[in-house]
Design a protein around this motif. Structure first.
Motif, short mmCIF file in Angstrom:
data_model
loop_
_atom_site.label_atom_id
_atom_site.label_comp_id
_atom_site.label_asym_id
_atom_site.label_seq_id
_atom_site.Cartn_x
_atom_site.Cartn_y
_atom_site.Cartn_z
N ASN A 48 0.83 -1.20 0.00
CA ASN A 48 0.00 0.00 0.00
C ASN A 48 0.87 1.25 0.00
N CYS A 49 0.70 2.08 -1.00
CA CYS A 49 1.49 3.32 -1.09
C CYS A 49 0.58 4.55 -0.99
N GLN A 50 -0.53 4.43 -0.30
CA GLN A 50 -1.52 5.50 -0.24
C GLN A 50 -1.31 6.48 0.91
N LEU A 51 -0.33 6.21 1.79
CA LEU A 51 -0.17 7.08 2.95
C LEU A 51 0.23 8.49 2.55
N SER A 52 -0.40 9.45 3.17
CA SER A 52 -0.04 10.85 2.97
C SER A 52 1.05 11.21 3.98
N CYS A 138 3.58 8.90 9.15
CA CYS A 138 2.84 8.06 10.08
C CYS A 138 1.77 8.91 10.77
N PRO A 139 0.50 8.55 10.61
CA PRO A 139 -0.57 9.35 11.21
C PRO A 139 -0.65 9.17 12.72
N GLY A 140 -1.30 10.13 13.38
CA GLY A 140 -1.53 10.04 14.81
C GLY A 140 -0.37 10.56 15.64
N LYS A 141 -0.62 10.70 16.95
CA LYS A 141 0.43 11.10 17.88
C LYS A 141 1.42 9.95 18.02
N LYS A 142 2.70 10.29 18.14
CA LYS A 142 3.74 9.27 18.18
C LYS A 142 5.01 9.86 18.78
N ARG A 143 5.93 8.97 19.11
CA ARG A 143 7.17 9.42 19.73
C ARG A 143 8.33 8.64 19.15
N PRO A 326 17.84 5.50 1.08
CA PRO A 326 16.91 4.92 0.08
C PRO A 326 15.71 4.23 0.73
N HIS A 327 15.91 3.66 1.90
CA HIS A 327 14.80 3.03 2.60
C HIS A 327 13.76 4.08 3.00
N LEU A 328 14.24 5.18 3.54
CA LEU A 328 13.32 6.24 3.95
C LEU A 328 12.61 6.86 2.76
N GLY A 329 13.24 6.77 1.57
CA GLY A 329 12.62 7.29 0.37
C GLY A 329 11.61 6.36 -0.27
N SER A 330 11.49 5.16 0.26
CA SER A 330 10.55 4.18 -0.28
C SER A 330 9.20 4.30 0.41
N PHE A 333 8.26 1.03 2.14
CA PHE A 333 8.93 0.84 3.42
C PHE A 333 8.29 1.69 4.51
N MET A 334 8.07 2.97 4.21
CA MET A 334 7.49 3.85 5.22
C MET A 334 6.08 3.40 5.60
#
Length: 377
Positions: A48-52, A138-143, A326-330, A333-334
């Protein structure tokens, strides 16, 4: 007669060679098939690559162990570790304590992430900001709790040949990383797990995350055990290993870090058969094993914990690169990392999928079917 005998002998030899070749191919396919399991991850869509990537930034904490003992007196050294929190208003890090870090754990999910080998603190902080910015996906509150550890080059003796020097540094840092896992386990052991807690890292940072989970699951390593640890699953506890640099059977039942799958409810592993750095791992491994970041985990060796494996192949995303960028750019992966570490991701994806589905209302259709067309005058 001799000619017939020669032909018969040649035919027999050809048949034997053919059968031997077929046997070798079959054995090779069996040996490799154990790591050729398809990508899998219960509860997450790995494609799934739909994440904003326009969500809020995470709350950022920095754990710096570079001034703490590397291999001994770890319990006393744990109290000497630097803990800081990023204050976005003042744009600076503020000194904090373990207690303050743990106190906020129940308010939002946490990702504890360790960088890879060779980085000095400045290089580690550059990676920290890259991970921090990408976590907008990544949606939502996080740390994010970023783990800076003594990964800088340790041996600079000119008497060693270059290859010996590199190997010596790699193996020394491998030892450091395993002891860092004990530090990370001591932190996680204090957490309530009310919210999801994910430990892990990139390359040698993956060792730290895996060892931490191993200790939390009641494992023993280098003569150390974690006080109060039990061989049972901890709800809301997960592990994320990105291009991890350690033997590919270490997480198996009875393996060096075998209790990790016992403690965690899910372990996410990336693999890339063309990783130009990790393909040389058999020369570094004490047991000449391939790296887990190359082959992935053999699900058949996990026993009853096989369902906890979340495995993703990233060859098409990162090519032969071992680096984190490159991983962070995928987007794939994200998406997977967000889904594994933060519960709000799954809810967000479901909402997006619901929006994408065409609205179907049976009532208008039924009403339309009752309309009778009048013949034209």
């Amino acid at each position: 007669m001799n000619a017939a005998l020669i032909r018969e002998t040649a035919t027999w030899a050809f048949w034997r060679l053919t059968m031997a070749a077929i046997t070798l191919v079959a054995l090779a396919s069996i040996a490799s098939a154990q790591y050729c399991t398809p990508d899998q991850c219960d509860g997450c869509d790995l494609n799934n690559c739909q994440l904003s990537c326009c969500h809020e930034l995470p709350e950022l904490w920095l754990v710096n162990t570079r001034c703490a003992p590397k291999c001994n007196n770890l319990d006393a050294g744990f109290e000497r570790i630097s803990v800081k929190r990023w204050d976005p208003t003042c744009r600076r890090f503020v000194k904090e304590s373990w207690d303050s870090l743990v106190a906020q754990e129940a308010s939002m999910p946490t990702l504890v992430f360790a960088h890879g080998n060779t980085l000095q603190h400045d290089g580690a902080m550059k990676q920290c900001w890259e991970v921090y910015q990408k976590m907008r996906c990544c949606p939502g509150k996080k740390r994010l709790v970023f783990w800076s550890w003594p990964a800088q080059i340790d041996h600079l003796r000119p008497l060693l040949r270059p290859r010996q020097l590199i190997l010596s540094n790699l193996r020394t840092k491998f030892v450091y990383a395993e002891y860092q896992g004990y530090y990370m386990a001591k932190l996680v052991q204090r957490m309530s797990m009310t919210q999801r807690v994910t430990v892990g890292g990139h390359s040698y940072g993956g060792i730290i995350g895996a060892v931490a989970a191993h200790f939390i699951g009641g494992g023993e390593l280098r003569g150390l055990t974690l006080a109060g640890a039990e061989a049972k699953e901890r709800p809301n506890f997960r592990v994320a290993l990105v291009s991890a640099a350690f033997d590919n059977d270490a997480l198996d039942v009875g393996g060096r870090y075998g209790q990790a799958f016992v403690a965690a409810e899910k372990i996410y592993v990336t693999r890339n058969a063309t990783d130009s750095t990790l393909r040389r791992w058999p020369k570094i491994s004490y047991r000449c094993k391939k790296a887990i970041g190359v082959t992935g985990v053999n699900a058949n060796c996990l026993g009853e914990n096989a369902h906890k494996l979340c495995q993703q192949t990233l060859t098409s995303d990162v090519g032969s690169s071992h680096y984190i960028e490159p991983h962070l750019g995928s987007r794939r992966f994200m998406n997977a990392l967000c889904c594994v570490a933060f519960p709000a991701c799954a809810d967000c994806v479901k909402a997006e999928q619901a929006k994408a589905k065409p609205a179907t209302d049976p009532k208008p259709a039924a009403a339309a079917s009752n309309v009778q067309l009048k013949p034209a005058a």
